[in-house]
Write a protein that holds these residues in place. Structure first.
Motif, mmCIF file in Angstrom:
data_model
loop_
_atom_site.group_PDB
_atom_site.id
_atom_site.type_symbol
_atom_site.label_atom_id
_atom_site.label_comp_id
_atom_site.label_asym_id
_atom_site.label_seq_id
_atom_site.Cartn_x
_atom_site.Cartn_y
_atom_site.Cartn_z
ATOM 1 N N ILE B 17 -7.994 -15.580 20.362
ATOM 2 C CA ILE B 17 -7.487 -15.551 18.994
ATOM 3 C C ILE B 17 -8.574 -14.893 18.151
ATOM 4 O O ILE B 17 -9.611 -15.503 17.874
ATOM 5 C CB ILE B 17 -7.185 -16.969 18.474
ATOM 6 N N ILE B 18 -8.321 -13.653 17.774
ATOM 7 C CA ILE B 18 -9.352 -12.867 17.091
ATOM 8 C C ILE B 18 -9.021 -12.753 15.613
ATOM 9 O O ILE B 18 -8.032 -12.132 15.233
ATOM 10 C CB ILE B 18 -9.458 -11.469 17.722
ATOM 11 N N PHE B 19 -9.843 -13.403 14.801
ATOM 12 C CA PHE B 19 -9.626 -13.354 13.355
ATOM 13 C C PHE B 19 -10.468 -12.253 12.737
ATOM 14 O O PHE B 19 -11.592 -12.004 13.166
ATOM 15 C CB PHE B 19 -10.026 -14.687 12.699
ATOM 16 N N GLY B 20 -9.894 -11.620 11.746
ATOM 17 C CA GLY B 20 -10.624 -10.602 11.006
ATOM 18 C C GLY B 20 -10.353 -10.740 9.526
ATOM 19 O O GLY B 20 -9.385 -11.384 9.118
ATOM 20 N N PHE B 21 -11.211 -10.142 8.724
ATOM 21 C CA PHE B 21 -11.042 -10.203 7.275
ATOM 22 C C PHE B 21 -11.206 -8.796 6.732
ATOM 23 O O PHE B 21 -12.196 -8.127 7.016
ATOM 24 C CB PHE B 21 -12.094 -11.143 6.670
ATOM 25 N N ASP B 22 -10.203 -8.354 5.989
ATOM 26 C CA ASP B 22 -10.216 -6.976 5.507
ATOM 27 C C ASP B 22 -10.699 -6.871 4.057
ATOM 28 O O ASP B 22 -10.578 -5.829 3.427
ATOM 29 C CB ASP B 22 -8.825 -6.360 5.640
ATOM 30 N N GLY B 23 -11.215 -7.957 3.535
ATOM 31 C CA GLY B 23 -11.663 -7.963 2.142
ATOM 32 C C GLY B 23 -10.662 -8.645 1.239
ATOM 33 O O GLY B 23 -10.958 -8.992 0.101
ATOM 34 N N GLN B 24 -9.469 -8.838 1.780
ATOM 35 C CA GLN B 24 -8.411 -9.451 0.985
ATOM 36 C C GLN B 24 -7.744 -10.613 1.719
ATOM 37 O O GLN B 24 -7.627 -11.704 1.211
ATOM 38 C CB GLN B 24 -7.364 -8.375 0.630
ATOM 39 N N MET B 74 -17.907 -16.320 19.100
ATOM 40 C CA MET B 74 -16.751 -16.760 19.867
ATOM 41 C C MET B 74 -16.991 -18.188 20.333
ATOM 42 O O MET B 74 -18.108 -18.546 20.713
ATOM 43 C CB MET B 74 -16.572 -15.831 21.062
ATOM 44 N N GLU B 75 -15.965 -18.990 20.289
ATOM 45 C CA GLU B 75 -16.099 -20.324 20.841
ATOM 46 C C GLU B 75 -14.791 -20.755 21.475
ATOM 47 O O GLU B 75 -13.720 -20.267 21.113
ATOM 48 C CB GLU B 75 -16.535 -21.329 19.768
ATOM 49 N N GLN B 76 -14.912 -21.665 22.395
ATOM 50 C CA GLN B 76 -13.695 -22.124 23.069
ATOM 51 C C GLN B 76 -12.899 -23.005 22.125
ATOM 52 O O GLN B 76 -13.461 -23.879 21.458
ATOM 53 C CB GLN B 76 -14.047 -22.918 24.333
ATOM 54 N N ALA B 95 -8.123 -21.001 25.666
ATOM 55 C CA ALA B 95 -8.108 -20.161 24.469
ATOM 56 C C ALA B 95 -9.477 -20.106 23.815
ATOM 57 O O ALA B 95 -10.166 -21.121 23.698
ATOM 58 C CB ALA B 95 -7.077 -20.692 23.487
ATOM 59 N N TYR B 96 -9.876 -18.922 23.409
ATOM 60 C CA TYR B 96 -11.115 -18.713 22.663
ATOM 61 C C TYR B 96 -10.770 -18.127 21.307
ATOM 62 O O TYR B 96 -9.833 -17.355 21.192
ATOM 63 C CB TYR B 96 -12.041 -17.747 23.408
ATOM 64 N N PHE B 97 -11.515 -18.532 20.285
ATOM 65 C CA PHE B 97 -11.311 -17.792 19.049
ATOM 66 C C PHE B 97 -12.580 -17.072 18.645
ATOM 67 O O PHE B 97 -13.691 -17.534 18.904
ATOM 68 C CB PHE B 97 -10.710 -18.648 17.931
ATOM 69 N N ALA B 98 -12.369 -15.890 18.063
ATOM 70 C CA ALA B 98 -13.485 -15.008 17.720
ATOM 71 C C ALA B 98 -13.352 -14.584 16.274
ATOM 72 O O ALA B 98 -12.264 -14.549 15.711
ATOM 73 C CB ALA B 98 -13.481 -13.783 18.632
#
Lengths: 234, 234
Positions: B17-24, B74-76, B95-98
DNA sequence: CAATTAAATGTCATCTATACAATTAATTTT
DNA sequence: AAAATTAATTGTATAGATGACATTTAATTG
């Protein structure tokens, strides 16, 4: 339907880190492993996940066999999957930790599995990566108990404030000021004072309290602040 | 050595599960699944754990293939093991999230896998139990970010206080008072003011800050209090 | 050069945390 | 029976954190 080709299948186990509190110390439930490899050595209670069962099911089943208990507080810790953690064959393990009151269920421990409560202070060698699992579970317990009213699961239905404090002090391996401690736990509104007293451990006797089940459920997921700064304890 | 007899072996996968932030907004990285079953549908990035690799390794490898990234936070999250979660064959997934900064690594996204950043607000259907995984990961992110300075992983090295606030507001889907917010984050001592300003989003411009790496490492495991009461937000 | 915009800083009342001491209820000892 | 003992219970004062709320400042734009 076909299967995923060219992929390795692995054994999937669950292991239970079962914490108990005897009124004085935090304990861990371990067994003498009954089969090879590592037969006769100390081990967490565990077993293989069956084809038709999920992890929680497998963990509950295991716990039931060992302790006769059902409906115990249990949550998944994490999965352990080092390729070398089991020397026999690649086996991954999903670890669960559980909290039970030792005294309430002392009798029900299965004789068959030679289960024993051992102190966490002088943990013996355990097989595979079980010491690592216990260590992680302990960290999780501390983390979680600082924010959620989770430690009540380790106490009998009726308990006193001094008993509760001993438990917190055992979990965090520290001492708290009893005046501030009781003010804090009472301020949560989770405790209901009983009419009777516990008389074994003091002349005056300490009033029993029970959890307010309604508030307990409601507040469980809220962030409280049971321990002021668990990251900064001496 | 022999093997454990009479036990079922299962496929073991990892999903990221890869989270990102685009500034908004907070975004999630998903791909169009390239093989059956469920080919062509939206899916988390994942893959099978290889015979000689651990979970972290498998997750890092997967993340590298998809994004070209290494050394990412990243963590489990936890293991998912419902017997019916994959219709093809019993497959459990760890599942890992990053957390990564979208803008820094925009270019590196692999074309091959048709990866896309989608908003968490209007999440499409995902295969298997992937929506559940995302939901749990989001809960974990909120939980953890309330106590640990984890969200900096989503920002570029240099960032402004208003940018940081937008990020926190996106994660908790709420608004904070800017005066109290900046006081709080500055009081941690984790931020180092830079000489230059960000000028795109305002006339006056906002000073850049960087993380104090030393303090960041030191304080990461301490309980801070980044968000006052995450359990009680409107 | 005035108007505009968003950043940065400031105040005050209230709640929370912590350090620290005195009182009370019961049993045990003299 | 009174005094001593033990642990439970209750209280207070101070420093710090929190949250509601307003003003000033730096830069661009018309």
């Amino acid at each position: 339907m076909t299967r995923y080709s060219r992929q390795t299948r692995m054994l999937v186990a669950i292991d239970c880190i079962i914490f108990g509190f005897d009124g004085q110390d935090l304990k861990l439930l371990v067994i003498k492993r009954g089969f090879e490899p590592e037969k006769g050595k100390w081990s967490l209670m565990g077993g293989f996940v069956q084809p038709d069962e999920g992890f929680e099911e497998a963990a509950s089943r295991t716990l039931k066999v060992l302790t006769g208990l059902e409906g115990v507080y249990m949550e998944q810790l994490m999965a352990f999957g080092s390729p070398t953690r089991d020397m026999m064959e690649r086996t991954i393990s999903v670890a669960y930790f559980a909290l039970i009151d030792i005294n309430t269920y002392k009798q029900q421990l299965s004789e068959e599995y030679r289960a024993e409560w051992i102190s966490l202070k002088k943990l013996p060698k355990l097989i595979f990566d079980h010491v690592e699992m216990v260590s992680q579970a302990q960290a999780r317990l501390r983390y979680k108990a600082a924010i959620h009213p989770i430690l009540f699961e380790l106490l009998p239905q009726k308990f006193t404030i001094p008993q509760l404090q001993i438990l917190y002090e055992a979990v965090y391996d520290t001492v708290f000021d009893k005046r501030n401690f009781s003010r804090k736990v009472l301020s949560t509104g989770l405790l209901v004072k009983q009419k009777d007293k516990e008389r074994a451990s003091s002349k005056r006797g300490a009033f029993y309290y029970k959890l307010d089940k309604r508030k307990y459920s409601a507040k469980f997921h809220a962030f409280l602040n049971f321990v002021a700064d668990p990251g900064n304890l001496k």
